[in-house]
Design a protein around this motif. Structure first.
Motif, short mmCIF file in Angstrom:
data_model
loop_
_atom_site.label_atom_id
_atom_site.label_comp_id
_atom_site.label_asym_id
_atom_site.label_seq_id
_atom_site.Cartn_x
_atom_site.Cartn_y
_atom_site.Cartn_z
N GLY A 57 -2.57 4.38 -2.89
CA GLY A 57 -2.22 3.53 -4.02
C GLY A 57 -1.99 2.10 -3.60
O GLY A 57 -1.86 1.78 -2.43
N ILE A 58 -1.97 1.23 -4.60
CA ILE A 58 -1.70 -0.18 -4.33
C ILE A 58 -0.70 -0.72 -5.34
O ILE A 58 -0.48 -0.12 -6.40
N TYR A 59 -0.14 -1.86 -4.98
CA TYR A 59 0.77 -2.55 -5.90
C TYR A 59 -0.02 -3.64 -6.62
O TYR A 59 -0.75 -4.39 -6.00
N ILE A 117 -4.72 8.77 -7.03
CA ILE A 117 -4.74 7.32 -6.86
C ILE A 117 -3.61 6.73 -7.71
O ILE A 117 -3.44 7.12 -8.87
N VAL A 118 -2.84 5.84 -7.10
CA VAL A 118 -1.70 5.25 -7.82
C VAL A 118 -1.90 3.74 -7.93
O VAL A 118 -2.19 3.08 -6.93
N PHE A 119 -1.76 3.22 -9.15
CA PHE A 119 -1.70 1.78 -9.34
C PHE A 119 -0.30 1.50 -9.89
O PHE A 119 0.02 1.91 -11.00
N ILE A 141 0.85 -1.20 0.00
CA ILE A 141 0.00 0.00 0.00
C ILE A 141 0.88 1.24 0.00
O ILE A 141 1.91 1.29 0.68
N MET A 142 0.46 2.23 -0.76
CA MET A 142 1.19 3.49 -0.81
C MET A 142 0.27 4.60 -0.29
O MET A 142 -0.89 4.68 -0.69
N THR A 143 0.77 5.38 0.64
CA THR A 143 0.00 6.53 1.12
C THR A 143 0.97 7.70 1.27
O THR A 143 2.18 7.52 1.10
N ASN A 144 0.43 8.84 1.67
CA ASN A 144 1.31 10.00 1.91
C ASN A 144 2.38 9.66 2.95
O ASN A 144 3.47 10.21 2.95
N LYS A 164 4.05 -2.78 3.50
CA LYS A 164 3.64 -4.14 3.11
C LYS A 164 2.41 -4.55 3.91
O LYS A 164 1.66 -5.41 3.49
N HIS A 165 2.28 -3.99 5.10
CA HIS A 165 1.16 -4.35 5.97
C HIS A 165 0.41 -3.09 6.38
O HIS A 165 1.05 -2.10 6.74
N GLY A 166 -0.89 -3.18 6.35
CA GLY A 166 -1.65 -2.03 6.85
C GLY A 166 -3.01 -1.89 6.20
O GLY A 166 -3.45 -2.74 5.40
N PHE A 167 -3.67 -0.83 6.61
CA PHE A 167 -5.02 -0.53 6.11
C PHE A 167 -5.07 0.96 5.79
O PHE A 167 -4.72 1.80 6.61
N ALA A 168 -5.50 1.27 4.55
CA ALA A 168 -5.57 2.68 4.14
C ALA A 168 -7.00 3.00 3.72
O ALA A 168 -7.68 2.15 3.11
#
Lengths: 490, 393
Positions: free
Chosen positions: B359-361, B325-327, B68-71, B76-80
């Motif tokens: 964003g996500i991977y 939003i990033v993919f 997950i990508m955030t500001n 690798k782990h988390g909730f956005a």
């Protein structure tokens, strides 16, 4: 007509030339195409070279990155683990993030419990509780394999599994992974075990570097386990020691209280006995004086001699009783020390004057070496005078004919150290502390000849200590003695 | 925008939504839509239940991801969670089609398209975002079905989260449902503007080749020789060695399809090698396609990110960017490794630190090509970074 013919010939000739040119250009272009194709092929070969080189470089870079990341993780883990001194906490420091950064998503740690005869699980990452229990049961079913691994101290991994009960595929199945490393955790003392890391990633290839990292981690865990166990042992010993010290302190305090009580009783006893003795002694001395003064008629010579002995012994007894009473008063704090500025030089001169006759009789040289900065002392005049009289008197007593006695002083900050040095017989080393105890007398010929109470130095010690000073002696047999004591400077 | 790394799903959802709510400021307008992304281990119905409880009837769209990508960073782990307030004249609809593997992909795509179009009569449509379990093999047909419903040249942006290499599961979230083997999406329209940038940064190397025989995502022959010959020639390795190192070689040196008019080649990863030397790619390669082997450097990949961001921003014109939003392809993330954050910093530098970013991977991205001869049609991309900047109306 000829003109037409000529024109046609000319046209044909021109066309022929143009055609020739075209053919020539076509030939040239073909050659260029061949050359271009050749260049293209060459460039393609170069491209292959670039690809292969790039791939090798990327691999090297990846391996390097992996090593750097691994070292970084190991350093962090080492720092976390090495500061842990509780066995179970050591494994709690290893978390998913560390394991993942080492390139694995699953990790387990088992320690062999020799009492229970089974492997116990200390760490489980990447497995559900049910999976962990299942793996623990499977590990204990195959405990001999893992015990052999620990015993041999060897590492098993996907790229190498030594011959044994478990094959690579069985281990993969047991731990539900596709690649793994199992490394023994070897501790010097106590239970040993092993650490397992694994991944389900099909692409992962276990490298020598991976094995080295896990081996370093296992060693680190082993060392930390040793430290934790040593700490536990030391801590327990310390606890036991503290309990013992506490118990002994309590006993000593009790004993001290007893001693204090006994000492007080002794002082009270000495004090009351001394008072009780002094009264009849005064009478004895009085009557002896009357009889010796022939106030009751002349005395036969034999009676006089005996009476003089009674008188002399009574004097000694009075002297002893007085000393005992002084010691008792100082011990019980009944004597008030009235400190005043005094001249050490004057005190020294007074001693020279007081003992001048005895010095002359024994031909003893008396010296006073008091520097200017040691001139002023702060002391109770009458008490400190007794100290000097006792020390100089003792020196005189134990210094043979033609000897030397010196009073010297030195200053250290606000304290003045006074030394009374003689060139006497000296005091044996084993008696140098005891001489300050009550009634102690050094066993030598002088003491056998010269009478003494054995209370002089005890009294001196009490007086010096009542002045917040210290007293000690340095002596060597046959070379003389130096008694030193400290007083506050004025 | 909110993010949490709590391992407990309840605490994670609570923390992230609290953060996002605070970020909306005092007395905000009602939230129109929530986009949620979770890591695999947090993909649990409980988290969705907590999100629904906290957000009430707010529509929810999202999926699980390998990263997950955030500001705040790359995790690798988390909730956005991104809470979106759309303008009064912006419209949207969320929908999903389930059990896609059991259905005809074309029909499944059409079904999703029809569901998304519900309520959009007489409303101009702008963009659709699709989150799918698999877009690799049946993806083109699914997209084709969607386009049948939404229009051939309708802009579609898609992300596939299924891991082709490791076979890990992926989940989609739609309102109160946590779905597997599904495709969910959103259709946006009305007064709504966006800018899209898509780049990868790989450059062609070596001779151009021609696909002489292929079907779907399987290349049988290149220049009339077994397809594997290309890799054998270039890397000096046989089929067994190549199979062993496939992931490495495929991600570093994918195939590039030449697209006349486009600045970049269309990449295709090799996901497996068949015994007969055929190459199975992540996405279709039509026969007669001109292809080349591709190579990249760290600089070229980072430059691609910058270009994609600038392109997305430029398309928005003077409009302020509301959120991004990033993919991004998972493969790219593995290249950057510890430098994920440097790429993120570049993105934030272009859009501004305060612009919410989520964003996500992914393992395959869908986005339209730019050249006019492709008529804005959506194509399947590999190893790309898709930057979608949404404008403030």
């Amino acid at each position: 007509m000829p003109f037409v013919f000529l024109s046609l010939c000319l046209l044909l000739a021109v066309l022929g030339v143009v055609l020739l040119n075209k053919v020539q250009r076509l030939k040239e272009l073909k050659e260029k195409v061949v050359a271009l194709n050749f260049s293209l092929e060459e460039m393609d070969e170069q491209a292959k070279l670039i690809m292969r080189t790039d791939m090798e470089l990327n691999k090297a870079q990846e391996e390097l990155d992996k090593k750097v990341a691994g070292l970084d993780i190991l350093q962090k883990l080492s720092r976390e683990i090495s500061t842990t001194l509780e066995e179970k906490q050591i494994f709690k420091k290893i978390n998913n993030q560390y394991v993942e950064e080492l390139g694995f998503e699953k990790s387990l740690a088992f320690l062999w419990k020799s009492l229970e005869r089974e492997f116990q699980l200390y760490l489980s990452l990447g497995y559900s509780p049910d999976e962990s229990l299942k793996i623990k049961a499977a590990v204990n079913e195959n405990k001999d394999y893992f015990l052999d691994l620990i015993k041999s101290g060897s590492t098993a991994s996907s790229d190498f599994v030594a011959e044994g009960a478990l094959t690579k595929s069985k281990i993969n199945h047991l731990f539900m992974v596709r690649s793994f490393i199992i490394c023994p955790v070897l501790a010097q003392e106590g239970d040993q075990g092993f650490i397992f890391v694994g991944t389900q990633n099909l692409e992962t290839t276990i490298t020598k570097g991976d094995r080295e990292f896990i081996s370093i981690l296992a060693n680190q865990i082993g060392q930390t386990l040793d430290n934790a166990r040593l700490f536990e042992k030391t801590w327990r010993s310390q606890q036991e020691l503290e309990l013992k010290v506490e118990e002994r302190t309590r006993q000593l305090t009790q004993a001290l209280e007893e001693v204090k009580k006994i000492s007080k009783r002794k002082s009270d006893f000495i004090s009351s006995v001394s008072h009780e003795i002094r009264t009849p002694l005064t009478s004895i001395k009085g009557y002896a004086a009357i009889l010796l003064g022939s106030k009751l008629g002349a005395l036969p010579e034999e009676v006089r001699v005996r009476l003089e002995k009674i008188n002399r012994h009574s004097d000694e007894l009075v002297h002893m009783v007085n000393d005992l009473l002084d010691i008792s008063r100082i011990e019980s704090g009944k004597v008030i020390i009235k400190k005043e500025p005094l001249s050490l030089k004057a005190m020294s001169e007074k001693m020279a004057d007081l003992f001048s006759e005895q010095f002359r009789t024994k031909n003893i040289t008396f010296k006073s070496e008091v520097p200017e900065n040691c001139e002023g002392i702060l002391a109770d005049r009458s008490q400190i005078e007794r100290v000097f009289i006792n020390l100089v008197g003792n020196a005189l007593k134990f210094t043979p004919q033609n000897g030397n006695i010196t009073i010297s002083a030195e200053r250290l900050n606000n304290v003045i150290q006074v030394n009374v040095k003689d060139s006497g017989f000296g005091i044996p080393e084993d008696a140098q502390e005891a001489i300050f105890e009550e009634f102690y007398r050094v066993d030598n010929t002088i003491n056998q000849e010269v009478k003494g109470t054995g209370l002089g130095l005890t009294l001196v010690k009490h007086i010096v200590e009542a002045h917040q000073g210290k007293i000690w002696v340095k002596s060597k047999l046959g070379e003389g003695s130096t008694f030193s004591f400290t007083l506050n400077a004025a | 925008m909110g993010f949490s790394q709590h391992k407990d799903p309840v605490l994670a959802a609570n923390e992230a939504i609290t953060q996002a709510t605070i970020a909306l400021g005092d007395d905000p307008e009602p939230v129109s839509l929530a986009i949620i992304f979770t890591s695999i281990e947090l993909a649990h119905p409980v988290i969705l239940k907590v999100v629904n409880n906290l957000l009430g009837e707010t529509p929810i769209l999202g999926c699980s991801s390998l990263g997950i990508m955030t500001n705040q960073g790359v995790f690798k782990h988390g909730f956005a969670v991104l809470l979106i307030i759309l303008g009064q004249h912006a419209f949207f609809n969320v929908a999903a089609v389930k059990e896609i593997s059991k259905k005809d992909s074309q029909l499944a795509g059409k079904e999703l398209g029809d569901k998304l179009l519900f309520g959009f009569r007489n409303v101009p449509r702008s963009l659709s975002i699709i989150l799918s379990d698999k877009l690799t093999t049946e993806g083109p047909h699914l997209i084709s079905g969607l386009q049948e419903s939404l229009g051939r040249s309708f802009p579609l942006i898609g992300a596939a989260t299924f891991d082709n290499f490791e076979g890990r599961k992926a989940y989609q979230y739609l309102n109160k449902e946590m779905l597997e083997d599904s495709c969910s999406g959103i259709l946006l329209g009305g007064k709504f503007s966006y800018g899209l940038g898509i780049k990868h940064g790989w450059l062609a190397l070596g001779k151009m080749r021609c696909i002489t025989a292929s079907s779907g995502n399987v290349i049988q022959e290149i220049d009339s020789a077994p397809a594997i010959r290309l890799y054998e020639e270039y890397f000096g390795k046989n089929i067994v060695e190549l199979s062993k190192e496939l992931r490495h070689i495929s991600t570093y040196y994918p195939l590039g399809i030449y697209l006349p008019g486009e600045k970049e080649y269309l990449l295709r990863n090799i996901i497996s090698i068949k015994d007969n030397g055929s190459l199975v790619t992540q996405g279709d390669i039509p026969a007669n396609s001109k292809i080349r082997l591709m190579i990249s450097t760290e600089d070229s990949r980072l430059q691609a990110t910058v270009t994609a961001c600038e392109e997305a921003k430029r398309k928005l014109g003077v409009q302020k960017v509301k959120f991004v939003i990033v993919f991004e392809s998972t493969a790219r993330s593995s290249f950057f490794g510890k430098q994920d954050n440097s790429e993120l910093c570049m993105i934030k530098e272009i859009f501004g630190e305060s612009v919410p970013l989520i964003g996500i991977y992914t393992n395959g991205e869908q986005a339209p090509l730019k050249a006019i001869n492709y008529l804005g049609r959506t194509y399947f991309h590999n190893q790309s970074i898709n930057i979608l900047a949404i404008g403030e109306q």
